[in-house]
Design an enzyme around this catalytic site. Structure first.
Site, PDB file in Angstrom:
ATOM      1  N   ASP A  91      60.627 123.983  -7.056  1.00 26.67           N
ATOM      2  CA  ASP A  91      60.254 123.481  -5.734  1.00 26.67           C
ATOM      3  C   ASP A  91      58.828 123.887  -5.371  1.00 26.67           C
ATOM      4  O   ASP A  91      58.070 123.100  -4.770  1.00 26.67           O
ATOM      5  CB  ASP A  91      61.226 124.017  -4.679  1.00 26.67           C
ATOM      6  CG  ASP A  91      62.591 123.347  -4.754  1.00 26.67           C
ATOM      7  OD1 ASP A  91      62.709 122.317  -5.445  1.00 26.67           O
ATOM      8  OD2 ASP A  91      63.536 123.864  -4.131  1.00 26.67           O
ATOM      9  N   GLU A 151      60.349 115.129  -9.295  1.00 23.27           N
ATOM     10  CA  GLU A 151      58.984 115.590  -9.532  1.00 23.27           C
ATOM     11  C   GLU A 151      57.997 114.429  -9.626  1.00 23.27           C
ATOM     12  O   GLU A 151      56.857 114.603 -10.059  1.00 23.27           O
ATOM     13  CB  GLU A 151      58.927 116.411 -10.825  1.00 23.27           C
ATOM     14  CG  GLU A 151      59.080 115.625 -12.113  1.00 23.27           C
ATOM     15  CD  GLU A 151      60.525 115.402 -12.519  1.00 23.27           C
ATOM     16  OE1 GLU A 151      60.776 115.144 -13.703  1.00 23.27           O
ATOM     17  OE2 GLU A 151      61.413 115.481 -11.640  1.00 23.27           O
ATOM     18  N   ASP A 165      54.156 112.195 -12.743  1.00 24.45           N
ATOM     19  CA  ASP A 165      55.135 113.271 -12.577  1.00 24.45           C
ATOM     20  C   ASP A 165      54.754 114.476 -13.427  1.00 24.45           C
ATOM     21  O   ASP A 165      53.871 114.411 -14.300  1.00 24.45           O
ATOM     22  CB  ASP A 165      56.564 112.791 -12.856  1.00 24.45           C
ATOM     23  CG  ASP A 165      56.823 112.468 -14.314  1.00 24.45           C
ATOM     24  OD1 ASP A 165      55.918 112.657 -15.146  1.00 24.45           O
ATOM     25  OD2 ASP A 165      57.938 112.031 -14.628  1.00 24.45           O
ATOM     26  N   ASN A 193      62.362 124.528 -14.338  1.00 23.83           N
ATOM     27  CA  ASN A 193      63.617 124.793 -13.620  1.00 23.83           C
ATOM     28  C   ASN A 193      64.559 125.662 -14.442  1.00 23.83           C
ATOM     29  O   ASN A 193      65.174 126.607 -13.931  1.00 23.83           O
ATOM     30  CB  ASN A 193      64.313 123.472 -13.272  1.00 23.83           C
ATOM     31  CG  ASN A 193      63.806 122.871 -11.974  1.00 23.83           C
ATOM     32  OD1 ASN A 193      63.292 123.585 -11.106  1.00 23.83           O
ATOM     33  ND2 ASN A 193      63.920 121.561 -11.841  1.00 23.83           N
ATOM     34  N   HIS A 200      65.207 126.983  -9.700  1.00 23.93           N
ATOM     35  CA  HIS A 200      64.824 125.835  -8.870  1.00 23.93           C
ATOM     36  C   HIS A 200      63.790 126.207  -7.812  1.00 23.93           C
ATOM     37  O   HIS A 200      63.031 125.338  -7.368  1.00 23.93           O
ATOM     38  CB  HIS A 200      66.077 125.235  -8.211  1.00 23.93           C
ATOM     39  CG  HIS A 200      66.971 124.528  -9.177  1.00 23.93           C
ATOM     40  ND1 HIS A 200      66.679 123.284  -9.692  1.00 23.93           N
ATOM     41  CD2 HIS A 200      68.149 124.898  -9.748  1.00 23.93           C
ATOM     42  CE1 HIS A 200      67.635 122.902 -10.523  1.00 23.93           C
ATOM     43  NE2 HIS A 200      68.544 123.868 -10.573  1.00 23.93           N
TER      44      HIS A 200
END
Length: 327
Positions: free
Chosen positions: A220, A246, A203, A211, A216
């Protein structure tokens, strides 16, 4: 039976086959008690022929072969019933015409329906007159035509829905549902053939900071870019999945733990060299585990790789840990 996915045709085969078996058995018992022994034996023979593919489908999950066998047997049984019982067996024909499209592929179902149509037309004294024969033929053709169109449409819709259900919308890679199926298949293949598999759980490092500082949308974008990098780095038989948030999972075919070590480091370096966000370089941490003989389910295997990931996180991030047998 251990199916890896929901099979609509398999459900229909088991349901309709069981109902058909019970129903025809009741008719057979009634006919036997009524002295119609020949028809009763025919009923019992049909039940035996129907239940064999049903049991095969239930034990193996092979709906294609079982459905094809049932389609042929049901059609042959219907013609035999028409030969012995005359036009009173017409009610069975219409039921079989419809169910053939639920249990077999549409080309086989359509062919079987046409065989039924031509077969009953050849039976002597089966119809009252020419008008009766023509009306039955038109009904059979209409049912077959509409059923074929319906089967073609639903098959396409079902394939699209299954694809949508298996793919993560943001990244375009297979989702957790697909991952669980693939890992279960890998464990099964390993148990049967001894083919080695490695599992890498990874991750993004400090993803919450991305974030919080940049929104966000930036998060993304980082996840989507990471998926693209991982997909590019996968070899021919490797697979990558988005586990959630993630976190991603890579399923690798390899020879030994040294190969797993090399591949895991390659993934870390590829992401470090290519992944950027509004605040600069973004790195990943990875945990990996080679599938072991004592692991009968994918959960144990995944747990070792996931625990190795947490060790990599604790070691300072932008690193990887290979789980060992004692971990």
């Amino acid at each position: 039976m251990k199916p890896t996915r929901r099979d609509f045709r398999l459900d229909i085969i088991i349901l309709l086959g069981s109902i058909t078996g019970v129903t025809i058995t009741v008719f057979g018992i009634y006919r036997w008690l009524s002295g119609q022994h020949a028809l009763a034996w025919l009923d019992f023979a049909i039940v035996a022929c129907v239940m064999l593919p049903v049991l095969y489908a239930w034990r193996t999950g092979d709906s294609a072969r079982a459905g094809a066998a049932l389609c042929v047997l049901n059609s042959a049984g219907t013609l035999a019933a028409c030969l012995l019982a005359g036009h009173t067996a017409l009610t069975w024909i219409y039921l079989v015409l419809l169910t053939n499209f639920f249990i077999a592929n549409r080309w086989l179902a359509a062919s079987a329906n046409l065989v039924i149509l031509f077969g009953v037309q050849l039976l002597p004294d089966f119809f009252h007159d020419g008008f009766h024969a023509t009306s039955v033929a038109v009904s059979v053709l209409l049912i077959t035509g509409f059923s074929y169109i319906f089967a073609k449409r639903t098959q396409g819709d079902r394939a699209r829905l299954e694809k949508l259900a298996a793919i993560d919308a943001l990244t375009g890679v297979p989702n957790r549902r697909s991952m669980e199926r693939a890992l279960a298949d890998a464990v099964d293949t390993f148990q049967r053939t001894g083919r080695n598999y490695g599992l890498v759980v990874l991750d993004l490092d400090r993803f919450k900071d991305v974030n919080d500082q940049y929104g966000h949308a930036a998060g993304d974008a980082a996840i989507a870019d990471l998926a693209s990098i991982l997909r590019f780095e996968m070899r021919r038989n490797d697979q990558v999945f988005r586990f959630g948030g993630e976190e991603f999972v890579a399923l690798l075919e390899l020879d030994n733990i040294e190969d797993l070590d090399t591949t895991t480091e390659r993934l870390r370096k590829a992401v470090r060299a290519s992944l950027r966000g509004p605040g600069g370089r973004i790195t990943i941490s990875l945990g990996a585990a080679l599938l072991r003989e004592h692991e009968k389910t994918w959960h144990d295997w995944f747990s070792r790789a996931d625990a190795a990931l947490y060790r990599a996180k604790s070691a300072g991030r932008d690193s990887y840990v290979i789980a060992d047998d004692l971990f």
